[in-house]
Design a protein around this motif. Sequence first.
Motif, PDB file in Angstrom:
ATOM      1  N   ASP A  25       0.558  -1.045   0.404  1.00 57.39           N
ATOM      2  CA  ASP A  25      -0.478   0.414   0.151  1.00 57.39           C
ATOM      3  C   ASP A  25       0.814   0.806   0.128  1.00 57.39           C
ATOM      4  O   ASP A  25       2.448   1.101   0.356  1.00 57.39           O
ATOM      5  N   ALA A  26       0.465   2.592  -0.390  1.00 52.72           N
ATOM      6  CA  ALA A  26       1.110   3.623  -0.533  1.00 52.72           C
ATOM      7  C   ALA A  26      -0.076   4.999  -0.048  1.00 52.72           C
ATOM      8  O   ALA A  26      -1.083   5.297  -0.703  1.00 52.72           O
ATOM      9  N   PRO A  27      -0.396   4.984   1.625  1.00 49.72           N
ATOM     10  CA  PRO A  27      -0.778   6.129   1.903  1.00 49.72           C
ATOM     11  C   PRO A  27      -0.878   7.262   1.487  1.00 49.72           C
ATOM     12  O   PRO A  27       0.608   7.200   1.605  1.00 49.72           O
ATOM     13  N   GLU A  28      -1.723   8.484   2.033  1.00 50.25           N
ATOM     14  CA  GLU A  28      -1.784   9.202   1.605  1.00 50.25           C
ATOM     15  C   GLU A  28      -0.198   9.881   1.834  1.00 50.25           C
ATOM     16  O   GLU A  28       0.016  11.108   1.281  1.00 50.25           O
ATOM     17  N   GLU A  29       0.362   9.997   3.195  1.00 54.19           N
ATOM     18  CA  GLU A  29       1.430  10.423   3.645  1.00 54.19           C
ATOM     19  C   GLU A  29       2.322  10.220   3.488  1.00 54.19           C
ATOM     20  O   GLU A  29       3.385  11.155   2.455  1.00 54.19           O
ATOM     21  N   VAL A  30       2.252   8.586   2.556  1.00 54.38           N
ATOM     22  CA  VAL A  30       3.819   8.081   1.749  1.00 54.38           C
ATOM     23  C   VAL A  30       4.069   8.654   0.748  1.00 54.38           C
ATOM     24  O   VAL A  30       4.965   9.454   0.264  1.00 54.38           O
ATOM     25  N   ARG A  31       2.844   8.859  -0.733  1.00 60.00           N
ATOM     26  CA  ARG A  31       2.896  10.385  -1.766  1.00 60.00           C
ATOM     27  C   ARG A  31       3.044  11.427  -1.694  1.00 60.00           C
ATOM     28  O   ARG A  31       4.027  11.498  -1.916  1.00 60.00           O
ATOM     29  N   ALA A  32       3.036  11.986  -0.269  1.00 62.93           N
ATOM     30  CA  ALA A  32       2.885  13.283  -0.272  1.00 62.93           C
ATOM     31  C   ALA A  32       4.831  13.466   0.054  1.00 62.93           C
ATOM     32  O   ALA A  32       5.031  14.324  -0.744  1.00 62.93           O
ATOM     33  N   ALA A  33       5.005  12.248   1.221  1.00 60.53           N
ATOM     34  CA  ALA A  33       6.340  12.610   1.322  1.00 60.53           C
ATOM     35  C   ALA A  33       8.049  12.012  -0.427  1.00 60.53           C
ATOM     36  O   ALA A  33       8.398  12.833  -0.343  1.00 60.53           O
ATOM     37  N   VAL A  34       6.834  11.241  -0.619  1.00 60.33           N
ATOM     38  CA  VAL A  34       8.226  11.103  -2.006  1.00 60.33           C
ATOM     39  C   VAL A  34       7.792  11.944  -2.561  1.00 60.33           C
ATOM     40  O   VAL A  34       9.411  12.731  -2.941  1.00 60.33           O
ATOM     41  N   LEU A  35       6.842  13.259  -2.983  1.00 59.51           N
ATOM     42  CA  LEU A  35       6.916  14.539  -3.483  1.00 59.51           C
ATOM     43  C   LEU A  35       8.074  15.538  -2.211  1.00 59.51           C
ATOM     44  O   LEU A  35       9.041  15.790  -3.596  1.00 59.51           O
ATOM     45  N   MET A  36       7.605  15.814  -1.631  1.00 59.58           N
ATOM     46  CA  MET A  36       7.975  16.452  -0.750  1.00 59.58           C
ATOM     47  C   MET A  36       9.571  16.483  -0.627  1.00 59.58           C
ATOM     48  O   MET A  36      10.231  17.743  -0.538  1.00 59.58           O
ATOM     49  N   LEU A  37      10.007  15.493  -0.604  1.00 59.46           N
ATOM     50  CA  LEU A  37      11.328  15.404  -0.646  1.00 59.46           C
ATOM     51  C   LEU A  37      12.832  15.478  -1.908  1.00 59.46           C
ATOM     52  O   LEU A  37      13.623  15.756  -1.732  1.00 59.46           O
ATOM     53  N   GLY A  38      11.391  14.946  -3.061  1.00 59.91           N
ATOM     54  CA  GLY A  38      12.288  15.543  -3.954  1.00 59.91           C
ATOM     55  C   GLY A  38      12.723  17.050  -4.284  1.00 59.91           C
ATOM     56  O   GLY A  38      13.261  17.246  -4.464  1.00 59.91           O
TER      57      GLY A  38
END
Length: 269
Positions: A25-38
């Motif tokens: 799974d990739a919860p909402e917070e994971v999706r946000a972290a992937v982008l924000m760290l990028g």
Amino acid sequence: MTDSASFSERHGYHGADVEITTREDAPEEVRAAVLMLGYAAGMGPSGMRDTVCEVLLKRPDPNNWSPGNIENEVHRLIDDAPWYKVYDIAERIHAEIAREDYTGTKQAEYARRLTQFFREHGVGWQMEEGRIVFRGSEAFTLATRDAVATMQQAGSPTAANEVHEALKDISRRPSADVTGAIQHAMAALECVAREVDGSTDTLGQIIKRLTIPQPLDGALHRLWGFASEQGRHIQEGREPSFEEAELVVTVASAVSVYLLRQATPAGSR
């Protein structure tokens, strides 16, 4: 640590590892972290959109040209992406960061911060060398890491390779190869047992001759029986669970380390 490091980084504060609850799974917070760290690593909205669209094979919206609209488009794209594609995006972002990483530190920082986020949010993955790989329990991590190092030091490359293969199988996406992980883990243990015993017998035959105290020898024999049934002779409708595979890999690795250390003189370790 650089001068721009945050308070928590400068002083070594971070959240405790949370019990793993998220795997496929990739919860909402994971999706946000992937982008924000990028973005934190220096990627701009247009570059991020190109990267995300390439992974998802989506055409960028030609009507979006301002940074704010592009960022919103990127968020919509990753929110709608299948869970496993989110981790593909994380890997691609890591690769793209290198294009503007003149300091040679941003990729490592992205991987470090993403893995730390996973640990603090109970996500069973981590980034190693730019790839998202399986992260098990603390016992699993310690056992497999020690097993590979001990096997290599003891001159058992075949056993070490079997552990590597077990880790690859249990890390497969979108579905782990649990039977493959069990097979390779037990193959590693069998290699070690044969080396210690000086024979070519099967593990089941060797167990009774190993220096394993009772009743642990009986538990090992049951583990071998379970692995033989589930890893080699799968019953219809009874595929091993992910947790069972993780347990077998952990125990097989730990026992392998024990046997090798028992067979190695203390002064030569």
